[in-house]
Write a protein that holds these residues in place. Structure first.
Motif, PDB file in Angstrom:
ATOM      1  N   ILE A 490     -47.286   5.230 -30.787  1.00 52.24           N
ATOM      2  CA  ILE A 490     -46.811   4.809 -29.221  1.00 52.24           C
ATOM      3  C   ILE A 490     -46.323   3.156 -29.729  1.00 52.24           C
ATOM      4  O   ILE A 490     -47.154   2.347 -30.078  1.00 52.24           O
ATOM      5  CB  ILE A 490     -46.731   4.819 -28.087  1.00 52.24           C
ATOM      6  N   GLY A 491     -44.653   2.647 -29.460  1.00 51.93           N
ATOM      7  CA  GLY A 491     -45.241   1.083 -30.206  1.00 51.93           C
ATOM      8  C   GLY A 491     -43.816   0.651 -29.248  1.00 51.93           C
ATOM      9  O   GLY A 491     -43.879   1.172 -27.325  1.00 51.93           O
ATOM     10  N   PHE A 492     -42.820   0.198 -29.069  1.00 55.08           N
ATOM     11  CA  PHE A 492     -41.533  -0.301 -28.544  1.00 55.08           C
ATOM     12  C   PHE A 492     -40.632   0.206 -27.954  1.00 55.08           C
ATOM     13  O   PHE A 492     -39.546   0.547 -27.208  1.00 55.08           O
ATOM     14  CB  PHE A 492     -41.136  -1.913 -28.864  1.00 55.08           C
ATOM     15  N   ALA A 493     -40.295   1.473 -29.469  1.00 54.16           N
ATOM     16  CA  ALA A 493     -39.142   2.168 -28.774  1.00 54.16           C
ATOM     17  C   ALA A 493     -39.863   2.905 -28.378  1.00 54.16           C
ATOM     18  O   ALA A 493     -40.364   3.864 -28.812  1.00 54.16           O
ATOM     19  CB  ALA A 493     -38.915   2.790 -30.587  1.00 54.16           C
ATOM     20  N   PRO A 494     -38.511   4.234 -27.908  1.00 51.90           N
ATOM     21  CA  PRO A 494     -38.518   5.571 -27.435  1.00 51.90           C
ATOM     22  C   PRO A 494     -39.637   6.894 -28.198  1.00 51.90           C
ATOM     23  O   PRO A 494     -39.307   6.672 -29.792  1.00 51.90           O
ATOM     24  CB  PRO A 494     -37.291   6.215 -26.803  1.00 51.90           C
ATOM     25  N   TRP A 495     -40.431   6.963 -27.667  1.00 54.77           N
ATOM     26  CA  TRP A 495     -41.350   8.355 -27.892  1.00 54.77           C
ATOM     27  C   TRP A 495     -41.897   9.208 -27.220  1.00 54.77           C
ATOM     28  O   TRP A 495     -41.282   9.377 -25.998  1.00 54.77           O
ATOM     29  CB  TRP A 495     -42.519   7.413 -28.193  1.00 54.77           C
ATOM     30  N   SER A 496     -42.096  10.324 -28.290  1.00 52.75           N
ATOM     31  CA  SER A 496     -41.992  11.438 -27.661  1.00 52.75           C
ATOM     32  C   SER A 496     -43.015  12.377 -28.182  1.00 52.75           C
ATOM     33  O   SER A 496     -43.334  11.678 -29.728  1.00 52.75           O
ATOM     34  CB  SER A 496     -41.206  12.826 -27.915  1.00 52.75           C
ATOM     35  N   PRO A 497     -44.214  13.094 -27.422  1.00 46.59           N
ATOM     36  CA  PRO A 497     -44.944  13.866 -28.190  1.00 46.59           C
ATOM     37  C   PRO A 497     -44.782  14.545 -29.528  1.00 46.59           C
ATOM     38  O   PRO A 497     -45.323  14.917 -29.661  1.00 46.59           O
ATOM     39  CB  PRO A 497     -45.260  14.522 -27.111  1.00 46.59           C
ATOM     40  N   THR A 498     -43.260  14.907 -29.258  1.00 50.97           N
ATOM     41  CA  THR A 498     -43.159  15.843 -30.886  1.00 50.97           C
ATOM     42  C   THR A 498     -42.439  14.784 -31.623  1.00 50.97           C
ATOM     43  O   THR A 498     -42.927  15.803 -32.589  1.00 50.97           O
ATOM     44  CB  THR A 498     -41.743  17.118 -30.497  1.00 50.97           C
ATOM     45  N   HIS A 499     -41.551  14.130 -31.516  1.00 47.55           N
ATOM     46  CA  HIS A 499     -41.362  13.981 -32.451  1.00 47.55           C
ATOM     47  C   HIS A 499     -41.443  12.647 -33.208  1.00 47.55           C
ATOM     48  O   HIS A 499     -41.128  11.677 -33.216  1.00 47.55           O
ATOM     49  CB  HIS A 499     -39.301  13.238 -31.932  1.00 47.55           C
ATOM     50  N   GLY A 500     -42.473  11.780 -31.947  1.00 47.84           N
ATOM     51  CA  GLY A 500     -42.781  10.511 -32.075  1.00 47.84           C
ATOM     52  C   GLY A 500     -41.787   9.086 -31.899  1.00 47.84           C
ATOM     53  O   GLY A 500     -40.977   9.668 -31.120  1.00 47.84           O
ATOM     54  N   SER A 501     -41.746   8.403 -32.647  1.00 43.96           N
ATOM     55  CA  SER A 501     -40.880   7.233 -32.290  1.00 43.96           C
ATOM     56  C   SER A 501     -39.824   7.101 -32.856  1.00 43.96           C
ATOM     57  O   SER A 501     -39.873   7.635 -33.742  1.00 43.96           O
ATOM     58  CB  SER A 501     -41.366   6.341 -32.522  1.00 43.96           C
TER      59      SER A 501
END
Length: 865
Positions: A490-501
């Motif tokens: 996880i960084g500054f960009a939108p993130w999801s458990p399935t697709h990452g950042s």
């Protein structure tokens, strides 16, 4: 009249107690009272919450348990949790933004690049000189982590002095009258009731609660009371029939119960209590016969302790019970020098008492009345008490660990790849220390994450905690917990458990962002950030840092955000230079960095920051903003890193030997989450209202650690997020089937305010459903999908905010509407996108701590566009 009220109150309590099997036997004195009150109305003293009259809490005779249920603000402001700006001052160039009260996302097929080309620098602004970093070099950026291998998570943040422009003050409004230490004091820990106010507030070690009687209660004792509350003794609030399942509004454990009391015949009104050796996991309560006396009882209070322990020095022990002894039996000696008693009290529970005299002689305790068990004169040694719900097998475990007790706790941890492990261990004292194992109670989230070795030491002893389900006794001096799948990517960009950042958004999403962003970038950054509140100012700085990042990185347009970025850095510098409306001060009394707003005489200013309320909430926003600024302009770090690290050291210090700050002020490594309440006396202990801002601090230090190259801080942030993802979904965010909260409460979906002694589905600033649920949502950031599980969000939305629910999100007004629809992106990003991209969008739906630009990017990054 007062006598009638007291009788009615007593009758009401007795009826409740009988239903709860509190007092199965009622004496003749009570019987006579019942006869005399038969014609009185028992309902005249029903529990009120909040009180229906001007009194702050219900009066019930001191001779019986007290259900203190009023919502004390204790420095918690009744203000909304985000700044509100006059619409006319919200953005410079308001007519551009709100022409026809809307900004409509274009449906044209113009490329993002051509849209960016048409965006003009607002008139009157200064074009920044010098380069702005357009992207973080791979692979070291926050969105592209390097693999860690055994990274220690508790290395020092910094070791230097406080920044010179933060002046020291020794006149903190809350005086330290009862803590004997020169070390930094852990203001937000479980034992604050020992030294604040009356000193009679409970210390919740879990599963036991201990409180100094101080001459109160039915026995007028001066000893230390121990209580443990059975499920049947809870008081519940009214049902909320607007929520599916009709959950009760609150539940509360009775206060004032004195199942057993450690006392001595010599204790009286001359007795005093001090707190010694306070740490993050423990403290000693020292009860002296009189000031300066060597005759004393020391109570080592440690989170999860298996027994309540009292170390006597030259006193005649008096073990009392406000529930009354039914039977006390000498039960032999589990080992040489330890003397055991089996104690049955009148609520049908069995306790065990172990005495370990310093001289090895049988203390020959005598039951002298229904409420008093007396030991020998001049006793020195240890007395331990434990509640045994597990019969003969439980008694064997208690026997095996009797005579030893923990004195303090320790934490260690490391991260390798995306797997973290942390260990809690304890220093112990007592008789035969080397050969006698500790017995400690673990909470549900501990049990779930135990490694195999620790799992093998779980016993069958289980006792209910006050607000966290059942605690389970575990044998041994240490536990190791494993958190797999840490959110290291996880960084500054939108993130999801399935697709990452989502480092790159679709052309359509970029186009929409770059059409809206120029107007939001016109906001008066300096005015919106220079406020009279560290909380509000931090939220505003975070808002603009996130906006700049969104345009710069996700919109792929550096030039568009250049002026706003320079203004953001100037606004941040105002705080680094300590020139804000209420500058920070270094408090030398409790040792921490606080707002000076509360030195005026009103500790409620700035949400109680001066008294250490909410520091992780407030400072987390500054840290996250700094992480973004530093990642976009690494040269900025040199002049600002020290100040930001000071905030981290205050709210979440990583070491116990820092002479300027306590270890982990806010985050409780035993409970698995933070406590927000600081130096305010509270009958119901510490509390926390916003789980999402708790996770925001962990997320912020993770990214600040990455930005500054502090691998330990980054790993610690990852570990905290991992623990929070587990603990919050055990105790605060309640999916169907949650067994840690009462079954008639869980349909609320969120706890609202969780105290150590009660849980209330409300907020300090109002009871609107969008407030109660929404304070556990904001800020919606890349880490939100990690800690707010999809299934939970889906259940909550359907129960609360869907069109056919009690409070449809579509009908919510103000900034909370934006919060709700941003949260919707976690389960339905397309619907969230459509809401923020709609024609005639009303900017009153965006709260003062967020932007429409980020919400669009957030929804798009999760698959909305």
């Amino acid at each position: 009249m007062e006598g009638t009220k007291l009788k009615a109150a007593l009758l009401t309590w007795l009826i409740a107690a009988e239903k709860a099997h509190c007092f199965p036997r009622v004496g003749t004195a009570v019987g006579s009272i019942l006869q005399s009150t038969a014609v009185d109305s028992a309902t005249s003293f029903e529990t009120q919450y909040p009180p229906s009259n001007s009194e702050s809490r219900l009066l019930i005779p001191e001779s019986h348990p007290v259900y203190r249920v009023a919502l004390q603000h204790d420095g918690h402001s009744s203000q909304q949790p985000f700044p509100n700006f006059d619409v006319a001052e919200f953005i410079d160039g308001l007519e551009d933004l709100l022409s026809s009260a809307s900004t409509t996302v274009s449906s044209s097929t113009t490329t993002a690049g051509s849209v960016a080309h048409t965006a003009q620098t607002p008139p009157g602004t200064t074009v920044a000189q010098g380069p702005v970093t357009t992207e973080i070099s791979l692979p070291v950026g926050p969105d592209h982590p390097k693999t860690m291998n055994g990274q220690d998570i508790f290395q020092p943040v910094a070791t230097g002095p406080i920044p010179a422009n933060i002046k020291s003050r020794d006149d903190h409004p809350v005086k330290n009258l009862h803590v004997n230490t020169s070390d930094p004091l852990s203001t937000n820990k479980f034992y604050a009731g020992l030294f604040l106010g009356t000193q009679t507030n409970a210390t919740f070690t879990q599963p036991y609660s201990l409180a100094w009687s101080k001459g109160g209660g039915s026995l007028k004792s001066w000893g230390m009371g121990i209580s443990h509350v059975q499920p049947g003794m809870l008081a519940f609030g009214p049902e909320n029939r607007k929520i599916p399942g009709n959950p009760v509004q609150y539940y509360i454990n009775p206060i004032g119960l004195q199942h057993l009391i450690f006392s001595a015949t010599e204790l009286n009104q001359s007795s005093v209590m001090d707190t010694e050796q306070p740490t993050a996991f423990s403290a000693n309560a020292v009860l002296k016969r009189s000031p300066g006396s060597a005759q004393q009882i020391t109570f080592p209070l440690v989170q999860g302790m298996g027994y309540a322990t009292a170390v006597y020095n030259e006193l005649e022990p008096l073990i009392e019970s406000g529930v009354f002894f039914r039977k006390v039996v000498s039960a032999g000696s589990p080992r040489p020098g330890i003397f055991k008693y089996r104690v049955d009290i009148e609520d049908d529970t069995t306790w065990l008492l172990y005495a370990t005299p310093a001289d090895g002689k049988d203390p020959k305790f005598k039951l002298v009345s229904k409420s008093s068990l007396r030991g020998p004169e001049g006793f020195s040694g240890t007395i331990q008490i434990a509640k045994n719900p597990a019969g003969t097998s439980g008694e064997k475990f208690y026997d095996n660990s009797s005579g030893v007790y923990p004195t303090t706790g320790h934490i260690s941890g490391s991260v390798t790849g995306d797997v973290g492990s942390y260990s809690l261990s304890w220093t112990k004292a007592g008789k035969d220390v080397a050969g006698t194992p500790l017995l400690m109670f673990a909470l549900p989230h501990h049990i779930q994450s135990f490694d195999k070795a620790t799992q093998g030491r779980i016993t069958n002893i289980s006792l209910r905690t006050t607000t966290k389900g059942n605690a389970t006794a575990v044998i041994g001096e240490s536990w190791t917990m494993v958190e797999p799948n840490l959110p290291v990517d996880i960084g500054f960009a939108p993130w999801s458990p399935t697709h990452g950042s989502a480092h790159e958004l679709s052309p359509a999403a970029q186009q929409a962002i770059l059409e809206i962003a120029p107007q939001e970038l016109k906001q008066n950054i300096s005015k919106q950030t220079d406020l009279n509140s560290m909380y509000y100012s931090g939220k505003a700085l975070s808002k603009f840092a996130t906006l700049v990042y969104t345009v710069n990185q996700l919109g792929n347009n550096v030039d568009l955000a250049t002026n706003a970025f320079q203004e953001l850095k100037k606004s941040f510098a105002n705080f680094v230079q300590n020139k804000q409306q209420f500058p920070l001060a270094y408090d030398t009394v409790w040792k921490g960095v606080v707002s000076t707003a509360g030195y005026s005489g009103d500790l409620n200013q700035d949400f109680g920051n001066t008294a250490y309320n909410d520091h992780h909430f407030h400072y987390g926003y500054f840290v996250q903003a700094a992480a973004i600024i530093g990642s976009l302009d690494p040269a900025w770090l040199a002049e600002n890193k020290e100040w930001v690290n000071t905030l981290v050291r205050d709210a979440g210090n990583s070491v116990a030997n820092d002479p300027r700050f306590p270890f982990s002020r806010s985050f409780d490594w035993y409970n698995g989450h933070s406590w927000a309440k600081g130096l305010f006396e509270s009958f119901d202990g510490k509390d926390q209202e916003s789980t999402s801002e708790d996770t925001m601090f962990a997320y912020a230090i993770k990214l600040w650690g990455k930005t500054t190259g502090d691998a330990s801080m980054e790993a610690r942030g990852n570990m905290m997020l991992g623990i929070l993802g587990r603990s919050l979904n055990n105790y605060f965010l309640m999916e169907e089937g949650n067994t840690n909260q009462p079954a008639n409460f869980t349909a609320n979906k969120v706890t609202g305010i969780l105290f150590e002694n009660k849980v209330d589905h409300t907020t300090y600033f109002g009871a609107n459903l969008e407030f109660i649920q929404g304070i556990h949502m904001l800020p919606l950031m890349p880490h939100s999908p990690f800690t707010r599980r999809k299934e939970f969000v889906r259940q909550e939305w359907q129960a609360m905010f869907a069109e056919n629910a009690s409070t449809p999100a579509s009908k919510v007004d103000g900034g909370w509407k934006g919060v709700l629809y941003a949260n919707l992106a976690l389960i339905d990003p397309k619907a969230s996108w459509e809401f923020f991209a709609q024609p005639n969008f009303n900017y009153s739906w965006i709260d003062g701590g967020a932007t429409r630009t980020w919400y669009l990017a957030f929804a798009a990054g999760l698959g909305g566009a």
